[in-house]
Design a protein around this motif. Structure first.
Motif, PDB file in Angstrom:
ATOM      1  N   HIS A 111      13.135  22.890   7.584  1.00  0.00           N
ATOM      2  CA  HIS A 111      13.537  21.934   6.564  1.00  0.00           C
ATOM      3  C   HIS A 111      12.274  21.254   6.038  1.00  0.00           C
ATOM      4  O   HIS A 111      11.460  20.763   6.820  1.00  0.00           O
ATOM      5  N   VAL A 112      12.104  21.236   4.724  1.00  0.00           N
ATOM      6  CA  VAL A 112      10.916  20.657   4.093  1.00  0.00           C
ATOM      7  C   VAL A 112      11.334  19.523   3.171  1.00  0.00           C
ATOM      8  O   VAL A 112      12.340  19.623   2.472  1.00  0.00           O
ATOM      9  N   GLN A 113      10.555  18.458   3.179  1.00  0.00           N
ATOM     10  CA  GLN A 113      10.719  17.402   2.189  1.00  0.00           C
ATOM     11  C   GLN A 113       9.383  17.241   1.474  1.00  0.00           C
ATOM     12  O   GLN A 113       8.354  17.053   2.116  1.00  0.00           O
ATOM     13  N   ALA A 114       9.422  17.354   0.151  1.00  0.00           N
ATOM     14  CA  ALA A 114       8.232  17.143  -0.673  1.00  0.00           C
ATOM     15  C   ALA A 114       8.474  15.894  -1.512  1.00  0.00           C
ATOM     16  O   ALA A 114       9.577  15.675  -2.016  1.00  0.00           O
ATOM     17  N   THR A 115       7.431  15.088  -1.663  1.00  0.00           N
ATOM     18  CA  THR A 115       7.551  13.823  -2.373  1.00  0.00           C
ATOM     19  C   THR A 115       6.321  13.587  -3.240  1.00  0.00           C
ATOM     20  O   THR A 115       5.197  13.792  -2.784  1.00  0.00           O
ATOM     21  N   VAL A 116       6.553  13.163  -4.473  1.00  0.00           N
ATOM     22  CA  VAL A 116       5.460  12.697  -5.329  1.00  0.00           C
ATOM     23  C   VAL A 116       5.481  11.176  -5.236  1.00  0.00           C
ATOM     24  O   VAL A 116       6.461  10.531  -5.605  1.00  0.00           O
ATOM     25  N   THR A 117       4.406  10.627  -4.694  1.00  0.00           N
ATOM     26  CA  THR A 117       4.302   9.190  -4.445  1.00  0.00           C
ATOM     27  C   THR A 117       3.051   8.645  -5.109  1.00  0.00           C
ATOM     28  O   THR A 117       1.988   9.252  -5.032  1.00  0.00           O
ATOM     29  N   GLU A 118       3.204   7.500  -5.726  1.00  0.00           N
ATOM     30  CA  GLU A 118       2.077   6.800  -6.314  1.00  0.00           C
ATOM     31  C   GLU A 118       1.808   5.550  -5.483  1.00  0.00           C
ATOM     32  O   GLU A 118       2.741   4.892  -5.035  1.00  0.00           O
ATOM     33  N   LEU A 119       0.551   5.234  -5.281  1.00  0.00           N
ATOM     34  CA  LEU A 119       0.183   4.003  -4.594  1.00  0.00           C
ATOM     35  C   LEU A 119      -0.216   2.985  -5.650  1.00  0.00           C
ATOM     36  O   LEU A 119      -1.282   3.094  -6.270  1.00  0.00           O
ATOM     37  N   ARG A 120       0.670   2.011  -5.897  1.00  0.00           N
ATOM     38  CA  ARG A 120       0.436   0.993  -6.923  1.00  0.00           C
ATOM     39  C   ARG A 120      -0.098  -0.287  -6.288  1.00  0.00           C
ATOM     40  O   ARG A 120       0.376  -0.714  -5.249  1.00  0.00           O
ATOM     41  N   SER A 121      -1.049  -0.877  -6.957  1.00  0.00           N
ATOM     42  CA  SER A 121      -1.623  -2.120  -6.484  1.00  0.00           C
ATOM     43  C   SER A 121      -0.647  -3.270  -6.716  1.00  0.00           C
ATOM     44  O   SER A 121      -0.085  -3.428  -7.791  1.00  0.00           O
ATOM     45  N   SER A 122      -0.448  -4.056  -5.667  1.00  0.00           N
ATOM     46  CA  SER A 122       0.394  -5.240  -5.750  1.00  0.00           C
ATOM     47  C   SER A 122      -0.359  -6.362  -5.040  1.00  0.00           C
ATOM     48  O   SER A 122      -0.147  -6.610  -3.854  1.00  0.00           O
ATOM     49  N   GLY A 123      -1.263  -6.973  -5.761  1.00  0.00           N
ATOM     50  CA  GLY A 123      -2.113  -7.980  -5.130  1.00  0.00           C
ATOM     51  C   GLY A 123      -3.095  -7.304  -4.196  1.00  0.00           C
ATOM     52  O   GLY A 123      -3.844  -6.440  -4.596  1.00  0.00           O
ATOM     53  N   LEU A 124      -3.040  -7.670  -2.922  1.00  0.00           N
ATOM     54  CA  LEU A 124      -3.933  -7.081  -1.922  1.00  0.00           C
ATOM     55  C   LEU A 124      -3.378  -5.800  -1.311  1.00  0.00           C
ATOM     56  O   LEU A 124      -4.070  -5.120  -0.573  1.00  0.00           O
ATOM     57  N   LEU A 125      -2.122  -5.491  -1.599  1.00  0.00           N
ATOM     58  CA  LEU A 125      -1.468  -4.336  -0.986  1.00  0.00           C
ATOM     59  C   LEU A 125      -1.345  -3.165  -1.953  1.00  0.00           C
ATOM     60  O   LEU A 125      -1.237  -3.355  -3.159  1.00  0.00           O
ATOM     61  N   LEU A 126      -1.321  -1.970  -1.403  1.00  0.00           N
ATOM     62  CA  LEU A 126      -0.939  -0.777  -2.149  1.00  0.00           C
ATOM     63  C   LEU A 126       0.472  -0.430  -1.708  1.00  0.00           C
ATOM     64  O   LEU A 126       0.714  -0.172  -0.532  1.00  0.00           O
TER      65      LEU A 126
END
Length: 143
Positions: A111-126
């Motif tokens: 079983h495979v899960q593929a994900t397109v994820t973006e790391l967005r800046s939110s203050g000091l956090l991604l």
């Protein structure tokens, strides 16, 4: 820590996070697919591939993948690499490779899960922003 292992660790973490958190609704034009076969070598190197399309990323975007095999109660999920995604609206190929213990998987159904994820800046956090997800049963072949 060298850049490649650090990137693999970050993408593996993102893949596990994606498996644990339900993604927000992606746009209808954003997709990720998983090819119907993947490959495993004698030393435990797993290669998965497919296509993706995403738009509007303002931060770094990645295609991550995770694989599991066996019954639902004893399943361990392994992050299999990750690749940088270009969210320009065009369809692109992705290919992720990762090494697991040689005894972790056998050729056959996984079983495979593929994900397109973006790391967005939110203050000091991604914070992760999910563009597309697909979960699919495929066949691992010995290479």
């Amino acid at each position: 820590m060298p850049a490649r292992p650090a990137l693999a660790a970050a993408l593996g973490t993102a893949a596990l996070l994606c498996a644990a958190v339900a993604p927000a609704a992606a746009g209808a034009s954003e997709t990720v697919t998983v090819d119907k076969t993947g490959h495993i070598t004698e030393d435990g190197t797993v290669t998965l591939s497919g296509t993706y399309r995403c738009t509007g990323a303002t931060g770094a975007a990645f295609v991550s993948s995770a694989v599991s095999q066996g019954d639902k109660d004893s399943k361990t999920v392994y992050g299999i690499g990750g690749s940088v995604a270009r969210c320009d609206g065009a369809e692109h190929r992705w290919k992720n490779t990762g090494k697991v213990s040689p005894d972790s998987f056998k050729a056959g159904k996984v079983h495979v899960q593929a994900t397109v994820t973006e790391l967005r800046s939110s203050g000091l956090l991604l914070l992760p922003s999910f563009h597309a997800v697909q979960a699919k049963d495929i066949t691992l072949t010995r290479k």
